[in-house]
Design a protein around this motif. Structure first.
Motif, mmCIF file in Angstrom:
data_model
loop_
_atom_site.group_PDB
_atom_site.id
_atom_site.type_symbol
_atom_site.label_atom_id
_atom_site.label_comp_id
_atom_site.label_asym_id
_atom_site.label_seq_id
_atom_site.Cartn_x
_atom_site.Cartn_y
_atom_site.Cartn_z
ATOM 1 N N VAL A 34 0.826 -1.322 -0.137
ATOM 2 C CA VAL A 34 0.153 -0.080 -0.158
ATOM 3 C C VAL A 34 0.980 1.058 0.066
ATOM 4 O O VAL A 34 0.563 2.170 -0.775
ATOM 5 C CB VAL A 34 -0.734 0.056 1.311
ATOM 6 N N LEU A 56 -7.230 7.415 -4.555
ATOM 7 C CA LEU A 56 -7.107 7.112 -3.115
ATOM 8 C C LEU A 56 -8.459 6.462 -2.706
ATOM 9 O O LEU A 56 -8.424 5.584 -1.724
ATOM 10 C CB LEU A 56 -6.828 8.417 -2.339
ATOM 11 N N CYS A 57 -9.437 6.845 -3.168
ATOM 12 C CA CYS A 57 -10.873 6.299 -2.611
ATOM 13 C C CYS A 57 -10.884 4.905 -3.070
ATOM 14 O O CYS A 57 -11.343 4.222 -2.574
ATOM 15 C CB CYS A 57 -11.998 7.067 -3.214
ATOM 16 N N PHE A 60 -8.625 2.666 -1.123
ATOM 17 C CA PHE A 60 -9.282 2.497 0.158
ATOM 18 C C PHE A 60 -10.464 1.405 0.190
ATOM 19 O O PHE A 60 -10.600 0.557 1.002
ATOM 20 C CB PHE A 60 -9.903 3.706 0.695
ATOM 21 N N LEU A 63 -8.691 -2.031 -0.451
ATOM 22 C CA LEU A 63 -7.982 -2.194 0.957
ATOM 23 C C LEU A 63 -8.988 -2.870 1.856
ATOM 24 O O LEU A 63 -8.660 -3.763 2.649
ATOM 25 C CB LEU A 63 -6.929 -1.214 1.388
ATOM 26 N N LEU A 64 -10.246 -2.105 2.067
ATOM 27 C CA LEU A 64 -11.222 -2.423 2.987
ATOM 28 C C LEU A 64 -11.759 -3.962 2.813
ATOM 29 O O LEU A 64 -11.735 -4.450 3.914
ATOM 30 C CB LEU A 64 -12.150 -1.288 3.208
#
Length: 277
Positions: A34, A56-57, A60, A63-64
């Motif tokens: 990351v 970035l969104c 995220f 990754l979540l």
């Protein structure tokens, strides 16, 4: 390392090594990757602030889902422990000599977990547990989101490498084919970046194959052992098969691992048509 784990016969040692692999993934490999993608690659190739925020969104979100499905897959119990193994039809049940109990169809004993698993598919090193009836959803979505993340990252990684990697009469190809040797010979940031991108490519291929293989099983209503033996007696059609794995809200489960999607059955009875209504 996974090949070495598969060859270990000492069960306690294998469990310890699996947990070490799991902790390395959660606290070392994922954070390193990351950091590389968001703090090194993305700022270098994306100068537009609005696109930078969008990326970035997306990162995220992926990754979540990756971390969330890993945790849910590990913590969701698909074993027979604590389950009331009661059914009106037990003619097709089998006896587990280790657990000393009758087990329902599609349930098999795991020598590593040392217990029978409902609708057992396989034992997963990355989850340090068996993939069965209740956590199959999380395993499949884990591989899918990793695959999407790897393909997404690979696109930007190629753009990033193109800014400083030269063709040099074909030497660049050799550096990609032997990234570890290249890193030993030339211990530079450039060699490290090439090594990470090659790992990125390998993981994308591996998880892409896993996603395709297991989604194919889901659509056919099969587990991995049933596919090997060409069994298809539990095939209820693609939609019912999806519901059997992803639950009644199957079309929403890919968004977040926290979304509740109750399964239609209990992993014990497999001939109740009313549970799909």
């Amino acid at each position: 390392m996974l090949i070495q784990l598969a060859s270990i016969t000492n069960k306690p040692l294998k469990r310890v090594l699996e947990h070490i692999v799991y902790l390395l993934l959660i606290f070392v490999l994922i954070p390193v990757f990351v950091y590389f993608e968001l703090c090194i690659v993305l700022p270098a190739v994306e100068k537009d602030n609005s696109k930078h925020v969008i990326n970035l969104c997306i990162a995220f979100f992926l990754l979540l889902n990756i971390v969330g499905n890993m945790l849910y897959g590990m913590l969701t119990d698909s074993s027979i422990q604590g389950k009331m193994l009661d059914s009106q039809q037990t003619s097709d049940w089998t006896l587990c000599a280790v657990c000393e109990c009758l087990r329902p169809p599609r349930a098999w004993h795991c020598n590593i977990c040392n217990i029978c698993i409902l609708k057992r598919d396989h034992h997963c090193t990355f989850l340090t547990s068996c993939v069965g009836y209740y956590n199959y959803r999380y395993f499949i979505l884990l591989t899918l989101h990793i695959f999407i993340a790897m393909v997404y990252a690979f696109y930007y990684n190629l753009k990033f490498l193109a800014t400083f990697i030269s063709w040099n009469h074909g030497l660049a190809i050799i550096r990609f084919i032997f990234p570890l040797a290249n890193f030993v010979v030339d211990a530079s940031y450039e060699s490290l970046y090439i090594f990470i991108v090659v790992i990125n490519f390998i993981v994308a291929l591996f998880t892409g194959f896993l996603s395709y293989y297991h989604f194919s099983n889901v659509f056919k209503g099969q587990t991995t052992p049933e596919r090997k033996h060409n069994e298809s007696k539990y095939n209820k059609g693609w939609r019912r098969n999806l519901i059997e794995v992803f639950g009644v809200r199957w079309h929403l489960t890919w968004i977040l691992p926290f979304i509740q999607s109750p399964l239609p059955g209990n992993g014990i009875q497999w001939h109740d048509e009313d549970k799909y209504k």
